[in-house]
Design a protein around this motif. Sequence first.
Motif, PDB file in Angstrom:
ATOM      1  N   UNK A  50     -16.301  24.496 -24.524  1.00  0.00           N
ATOM      2  CA  UNK A  50     -15.633  25.434 -25.419  1.00  0.00           C
ATOM      3  C   UNK A  50     -16.163  26.848 -25.309  1.00  0.00           C
ATOM      4  N   UNK A  51     -17.254  27.028 -24.584  1.00  0.00           N
ATOM      5  CA  UNK A  51     -17.833  28.357 -24.378  1.00  0.00           C
ATOM      6  C   UNK A  51     -17.284  28.911 -23.066  1.00  0.00           C
ATOM      7  N   UNK A  52     -16.561  30.024 -23.074  1.00  0.00           N
ATOM      8  CA  UNK A  52     -15.922  30.530 -21.856  1.00  0.00           C
ATOM      9  C   UNK A  52     -16.918  30.684 -20.713  1.00  0.00           C
ATOM     10  N   UNK A  53     -16.521  30.189 -19.548  1.00  0.00           N
ATOM     11  CA  UNK A  53     -17.326  30.348 -18.358  1.00  0.00           C
ATOM     12  C   UNK A  53     -18.437  29.339 -18.191  1.00  0.00           C
ATOM     13  N   UNK A  54     -18.485  28.310 -19.051  1.00  0.00           N
ATOM     14  CA  UNK A  54     -19.587  27.368 -18.981  1.00  0.00           C
ATOM     15  C   UNK A  54     -19.166  26.004 -18.451  1.00  0.00           C
ATOM     16  N   UNK A  55     -18.159  25.954 -17.602  1.00  0.00           N
ATOM     17  CA  UNK A  55     -17.810  24.681 -16.993  1.00  0.00           C
ATOM     18  C   UNK A  55     -18.233  24.660 -15.542  1.00  0.00           C
ATOM     19  N   UNK A  56     -18.138  23.505 -14.926  1.00  0.00           N
ATOM     20  CA  UNK A  56     -17.705  22.201 -15.429  1.00  0.00           C
ATOM     21  C   UNK A  56     -18.860  21.402 -16.024  1.00  0.00           C
ATOM     22  N   UNK A  57     -18.510  20.239 -16.580  1.00  0.00           N
ATOM     23  CA  UNK A  57     -19.490  19.301 -17.121  1.00  0.00           C
ATOM     24  C   UNK A  57     -19.208  17.927 -16.544  1.00  0.00           C
ATOM     25  N   UNK A  58     -20.263  17.113 -16.432  1.00  0.00           N
ATOM     26  CA  UNK A  58     -20.107  15.759 -15.889  1.00  0.00           C
ATOM     27  C   UNK A  58     -20.886  14.767 -16.729  1.00  0.00           C
ATOM     28  N   UNK A  59     -20.289  13.620 -16.948  1.00  0.00           N
ATOM     29  CA  UNK A  59     -20.944  12.510 -17.628  1.00  0.00           C
ATOM     30  C   UNK A  59     -20.835  11.295 -16.716  1.00  0.00           C
ATOM     31  N   UNK A  60     -21.959  10.689 -16.397  1.00  0.00           N
ATOM     32  CA  UNK A  60     -21.969   9.468 -15.604  1.00  0.00           C
ATOM     33  C   UNK A  60     -22.008   8.264 -16.537  1.00  0.00           C
ATOM     34  N   UNK A  61     -21.107   7.333 -16.293  1.00  0.00           N
ATOM     35  CA  UNK A  61     -20.913   6.192 -17.180  1.00  0.00           C
ATOM     36  C   UNK A  61     -21.059   4.889 -16.397  1.00  0.00           C
ATOM     37  N   UNK A  62     -22.210   4.230 -16.473  1.00  0.00           N
ATOM     38  CA  UNK A  62     -22.379   2.950 -15.779  1.00  0.00           C
ATOM     39  C   UNK A  62     -21.414   1.902 -16.331  1.00  0.00           C
ATOM     40  N   UNK A  63     -20.956   0.976 -15.505  1.00  0.00           N
ATOM     41  CA  UNK A  63     -19.963  -0.001 -15.962  1.00  0.00           C
ATOM     42  C   UNK A  63     -20.475  -0.905 -17.073  1.00  0.00           C
ATOM     43  N   UNK A  64     -21.772  -1.261 -17.053  1.00  0.00           N
ATOM     44  CA  UNK A  64     -22.277  -2.110 -18.135  1.00  0.00           C
ATOM     45  C   UNK A  64     -22.333  -1.366 -19.457  1.00  0.00           C
ATOM     46  N   UNK A  65     -22.529  -0.045 -19.413  1.00  0.00           N
ATOM     47  CA  UNK A  65     -22.503   0.766 -20.638  1.00  0.00           C
ATOM     48  C   UNK A  65     -21.081   0.849 -21.185  1.00  0.00           C
ATOM     49  N   UNK A  66     -20.114   1.012 -20.292  1.00  0.00           N
ATOM     50  CA  UNK A  66     -18.723   1.071 -20.733  1.00  0.00           C
ATOM     51  C   UNK A  66     -18.274  -0.255 -21.337  1.00  0.00           C
ATOM     52  N   UNK A  67     -18.734  -1.359 -20.761  1.00  0.00           N
ATOM     53  CA  UNK A  67     -18.276  -2.679 -21.212  1.00  0.00           C
ATOM     54  C   UNK A  67     -19.055  -3.210 -22.407  1.00  0.00           C
ATOM     55  N   UNK A  68     -20.239  -2.672 -22.664  1.00  0.00           N
ATOM     56  CA  UNK A  68     -21.087  -3.221 -23.725  1.00  0.00           C
ATOM     57  C   UNK A  68     -20.481  -2.984 -25.095  1.00  0.00           C
ATOM     58  N   UNK A  69     -20.570  -4.020 -25.949  1.00  0.00           N
ATOM     59  CA  UNK A  69     -20.059  -3.906 -27.309  1.00  0.00           C
ATOM     60  C   UNK A  69     -20.937  -2.973 -28.134  1.00  0.00           C
ATOM     61  N   UNK A  70     -20.286  -2.355 -29.112  1.00  0.00           N
ATOM     62  CA  UNK A  70     -20.996  -1.506 -30.056  1.00  0.00           C
ATOM     63  C   UNK A  70     -20.966  -2.205 -31.398  1.00  0.00           C
ATOM     64  N   UNK A  71     -22.079  -2.160 -32.116  1.00  0.00           N
ATOM     65  CA  UNK A  71     -22.142  -2.848 -33.404  1.00  0.00           C
ATOM     66  C   UNK A  71     -21.038  -2.380 -34.320  1.00  0.00           C
ATOM     67  N   UNK A  72     -20.483  -3.290 -35.101  1.00  0.00           N
ATOM     68  CA  UNK A  72     -19.372  -2.959 -36.000  1.00  0.00           C
ATOM     69  C   UNK A  72     -19.811  -1.902 -36.980  1.00  0.00           C
ATOM     70  N   UNK A  73     -18.878  -1.087 -37.337  1.00  0.00           N
ATOM     71  CA  UNK A  73     -19.153  -0.004 -38.273  1.00  0.00           C
ATOM     72  C   UNK A  73     -19.607   1.266 -37.585  1.00  0.00           C
ATOM     73  N   UNK A  74     -19.882   1.157 -36.270  1.00  0.00           N
ATOM     74  CA  UNK A  74     -20.300   2.362 -35.547  1.00  0.00           C
ATOM     75  C   UNK A  74     -19.085   3.258 -35.331  1.00  0.00           C
ATOM     76  N   UNK A  75     -19.262   4.501 -35.569  1.00  0.00           N
ATOM     77  CA  UNK A  75     -18.188   5.464 -35.320  1.00  0.00           C
ATOM     78  C   UNK A  75     -18.715   6.536 -34.387  1.00  0.00           C
TER      79      UNK A  75
END
Length: 559
Positions: free
Chosen positions: A170-195
């Motif tokens: 959102x700050x002009x001129x401060x891109x790009x950004x990258x997030x690396x997401x391992x597959x086990x992190x993407x697939x792992x459940x999150x405890x209920x109630x987590x937002x």
Amino acid sequence: MANGMDLTEDRRNSIAQEEANGATLAVTSLIERGVTTVFGLPGIQLDALFSALHDHRSRVKVIDSRHEQGAAYMAFGYAEAAGEPGVFTVVPGPGMLNAGAAIATAYACGSPVLALIGQVDSTRIGKCYGELHELPDQAGIVSRLVRSHELVFSPQHVALAIHNALDILGRPGFGPAAIELPPDVLAAKVSSGHSPASATPHATEEQNRSRLASLADLIRSARRPLIFAGRGAVAAADELRRLAHAYGIPVVAQGRAKGILDDRDPLSLNFLSAAELWSDCDLAIAVGTRMKHPLRAWPRPEGMRLAVIDIDPHSAPAVREADLFIRSDARTALPGLIELLPDLTVASRPEITVAKKTGAARMENALAPQMEMIRAIRSALPEDGVIVTDYTQVGYVANAAFPASQPGTLITSGYQGTLGYAFPTAIGAKVAHPNRQVVAIAGDGGFMFAATELATAVKHRIGVVTLIFNDGRYGNVRRIQETVYGGRVIATDLTNPDFPAFARSFGAYGERARTPAELEQALSDAFGRDLPTVIEVPVGEFPDPWPWILPGLPDQAKG
């Protein structure tokens, strides 16, 4: 590249039972921040993410490209056209590397592009087990291509990483950004109630009023100032116009900054016209620009002061050579500056009008074939239409001479100069603005880099128009081989398809225009379609544009 793999029955059952996991948090976080489009290709490490995208497809549209580089360029085009984050996702290893040129282009342009990149399982990163798509140090590679990088190791942290990245973008001129997401992190459940957590927004930048006051003093005492505007000034176009008109200061804009002042405005100049005024300039104000060409190619006049407004302290050469540097977003700095400037009696500067007319006449005389094509495009394209210029002869000249009346309507690859980027970038720009006309200006060499993305544009009914100026060669390189290297012509002649037939084979429209008048008519016809159109324009050798678009000073110029 492996973009599909059989899953065991247990794995399929596990996926079916998941309700909230890292992938769900990723997608819902994007939705919370207003992201409506994701470009990308699926693959085994991203299966959970694409499953979540499927479940939220009524709120996030997935534009699936035919190559990772295409997906990343589409996100770049979306970001450039919309001024909002363009998001893409690719698998790790070869997928990330395929997208690397587009990520580097977004870096060169400071564009708000968010790359969601797969990884190997978090427990195996750095182990060198030879995992599918593994690189020795992917995080190290990616982190050097972006301004913000995070490798996420827990599903609970996915949302925070995305919010943090989007805050930075959102700050002009401060891109790009990258997030690396391992597959086990993407697939792992999150405890209920987590937002999804929300990051703390960055604090508003405090104005350095003493430095703005110093710039106001410089403007009051200057007699022949010039403003050089870059893409970083586009968001502050209204304020820049106010400053220019109130104090009679010409605004020099080329490439991505064109349209900040309507090119028909008497104060709107390109480099060729500005060169006529440079030697007498006593104050240059750089707003959101590196000001690379003037500061490198033109001797600095004795006594000239250089003031720079830029959010990036590493924006060389302008920042390095500045007498006064104000580190600020132009949207914040310019209103503060205007408040400090009283009404001035602006002296008439007839030399501005002379310089503008002289530069235009010189360009018309020297580059007549390119200018004829540019006039045809301008005549057909609505005022709010967008052009994306590749590294090709008409594109080079358009960056300096295309008459733009609105900011953000001309997209380039910045200093990266990535050949072949224009077509997929234009697809992304058209997705950002479906009700505006978008034209890619390409050569026959560059178009073929990503020509198969015609399939993407047809599948999603993206009515982008691509002009292919076909000279059967890499024309710029060949000219250098002939004139600088004594005619040692090698590897620059091209074998091309029948471009209109090639386009029609994908289900797109394909046409050929041999004259500027035919080009104008073909463009007008194409703008009424919801499918892509390719217009081939057979051309011969064009005059060398470089002395006119990146000129020396008048006593140094050719012709």
